[in-house]
Design an enzyme around this catalytic site. Structure first.
Site, PDB file in Angstrom:
ATOM      1  N   ARG A  24     -24.468  -7.109 -45.582  1.00 26.14           N
ATOM      2  CA  ARG A  24     -22.989  -6.682 -44.920  1.00 26.14           C
ATOM      3  C   ARG A  24     -23.670  -5.482 -43.927  1.00 26.14           C
ATOM      4  NH1 ARG A  24     -20.375  -8.740 -46.700  1.00 26.14           N
ATOM      5  NH2 ARG A  24     -19.026  -8.017 -48.265  1.00 26.14           N
ATOM      6  N   LYS A  84       0.228  -3.519   4.865  1.00 28.68           N
ATOM      7  CA  LYS A  84      -0.886  -4.102   4.017  1.00 28.68           C
ATOM      8  C   LYS A  84      -0.131  -5.299   3.023  1.00 28.68           C
ATOM      9  CE  LYS A  84      -4.663  -3.350   3.282  1.00 28.68           C
ATOM     10  NZ  LYS A  84      -5.364  -2.398   2.409  1.00 28.68           N
ATOM     11  N   ASN A  96      -1.923  -6.896   0.000  1.00 31.32           N
ATOM     12  CA  ASN A  96      -3.198  -6.856  -0.736  1.00 31.32           C
ATOM     13  C   ASN A  96      -3.159  -8.146  -1.732  1.00 31.32           C
ATOM     14  OD1 ASN A  96      -4.366  -4.551   0.460  1.00 31.32           O
ATOM     15  ND2 ASN A  96      -3.160  -3.448  -0.886  1.00 31.32           N
ATOM     16  N   SER A 107       0.899  -1.249   0.059  1.00 33.45           N
ATOM     17  CA  SER A 107      -0.033   0.048  -0.019  1.00 33.45           C
ATOM     18  C   SER A 107       0.913   1.306  -0.003  1.00 33.45           C
ATOM     19  CB  SER A 107      -0.924   0.076   1.348  1.00 33.45           C
ATOM     20  OG  SER A 107      -1.507   1.366   1.155  1.00 33.45           O
TER      21      SER A 107
END
Length: 445
Positions: A307, A274, A276, A268
């Site tokens: 088309r 942290k 993550n 972080s």
């Protein structure tokens, strides 16, 4: 922001301007060879065309700039290619074809290469899931329904369910890859410019490129691309499911798994503590991006006459994006599962958090043999309520209950409330997933 976070370098390389141009040139060279084999153009013409079908001979960015005005890359490409082809080939460039033939077929060639890469990552993911399923047959954890603890289960079964999901996606995408078809119908899908040799050239072109020869040209019938889009969308969503499981299991309050650590991964900018689950998070993000492209491609099914005026053109961007995002979701999920750190101690601790209440069904069934199911359900509901009120374990409440002790011995109560004794067919289910995985490997070899 660059979409490099949501795909892989190998997939991104397939869908570069140079990659697209290379496959368009592959189509033109293969068409000339097919027409030579059908006796429509001289062999020297096909050789001259093939010699000019090299990406390095062209100013790619200039061609794309011209394409913005022409409405398709094929128009300036055919002009540039014709100028580079020596006689006698110059008169036979793009013979009997239309722009959509080249664009669709080039995309099929790109898709084949991309699906090969995605399958390789699916197999890498499956191998990681299989290892977890086998290694954690006896690793108990709470099964969760509506995010609430429900019953005990082995973590190996959760991994086996992931494995089965991945195997199904690999099988589906393999089938889609094997159905990739050449596009060749000429100006309006009649092959009129080739006289009676149209179907023969179409079959020879498919053989040259290793693609399926379709029953009819499919210029404005886009079920092929839509079916592939749906399959890719399901595959991407399946990765999101696995990634979501990982994110939930990695929550601080749960802490049962964690992605493998690496320098610079999962930190972080503000909180040093942290860690993550970045691979799982980005897998979910890529899957959401993929889902948006599926909507575009399904919406493109309604095309005008012979088309399309907009729907087909939207596919040029949407389908490559869908493939890149789906491949990114698969690769990120494989990265997350490979080396996944499993905290079996935390799983067991979480199993005990509810004081054994998740064994209520097991106790109900054990009592039902003696009391009948309605009475057993009523009794266990009361026992659970008493355990919650007293803030004690279900085992303590059950051991002191006269009704229970009248029909179950202390040893039977202990066995009934042991999570390891209430896993049902988990082992057999793990075996089934592993067997199907090994069958897929056999089919791949």
């Amino acid at each position: 922001m660059s979409d490099a976070l949501y795909t892989t370098p190998a997939l991104a390389a397939i869908f570069t301007p140079e990659g697209n141009l290379g496959q368009l040139l592959a189509f033109e060279a293969a068409l000339a060879r097919a027409e030579t084999r059908a006796g429509l153009i001289p062999a020297e013409a096909a050789e001259a065309i093939a010699a000019a079908c090299r990406v390095e001979l062209y100013d790619v960015m200039a061609l794309y700039s011209d394409a913005a005005r022409a409405g398709t890359l094929v128009i300036p490409l055919v002009r540039a290619l014709t100028a580079k082809v020596a006689e006698p080939g110059r008169a036979y460039v793009h013979w009997g074809a239309t722009s959509q033939d080249a664009i669709d077929t080039a995309l099929m060639l790109q898709l084949r290469a991309a699906l090969n890469l995605i399958e390789a990552d699916l197999l890498r993911l499956a191998a990681a899931c299989a290892r977890l399923a086998e290694a954690h047959r006896a690793t108990l954890m709470p099964a969760r329904t509506l995010l609430q603890q429900a019953l005990p289960m082995p973590f190996g079964l959760k991994a086996a369910r992931w494995l089965a999901l991945v195997v199904r996606q690999a099988c589906t995408l393999r089938t889609q890859r094997e159905q990739l078809a050449v596009q060749f119908g000429g100006a309006a899908g009649t092959l009129a410019a080739l006289g009676e040799q149209g179907l023969a050239v179409a079959d020879l072109l498919a053989a040259e490129l290793g693609l399926v020869a379709p029953d009819l040209p499919w210029h404005a019938e886009r079920d092929r691309t839509a079916s592939l889009a749906a399959a890719l969308g399901v595959a991407a969503g399946s990765m999101a499911k696995i990634g979501h499981d990982i994110v939930l299991l990695a929550q601080s309050e749960v802490g049962e798994v964690g992605e493998a650590s690496a320098p610079g991964k999962g930190g972080s900018s503000a909180m040093p503590q942290k860690r993550n689950p970045v691979d799982a998070v980005l897998a979910q993000a890529a899957a959401r991006l993929a889902a948006g492209q599926v909507t575009v491609l399904l919406g493109a099914l309604a095309q005008e006459h012979e088309r399309a005026a907009g729907g087909w053109q939207a596919e040029w961007q949407a389908l490559p994006d869908l493939v890149r995002y789906t491949g990114g979701a698969v690769a990120r999920t494989a990265d997350a599962i490979t080396g996944l750190e499993v905290d079996s101690t935390r799983m067991r601790a979480n199993l005990e958090v509810g004081g054994g209440l998740l064994m209520a069904e097991a106790l109900t069934l054990a009592l039902a043999f003696q009391l009948g199911r309605p009475e057993a359900v009523h009794l266990v509901q009361a026992l659970c309520a008493r355990a919650v009120t007293a803030q004690t374990s279900l085992a303590v409440i059950v051991a002191a209950d006269v009704q229970v002790s009248a029909v179950l011995s202390p040893a039977e109560i202990t066995a009934t409330l042991d999570p390891a004794n209430y896993l049902g067919s988990s082992g057999a289910l793990i075996d089934r997933a592993l067997e199907r995985y090994h069958a897929l490997l056999t089919e791949s070899s």
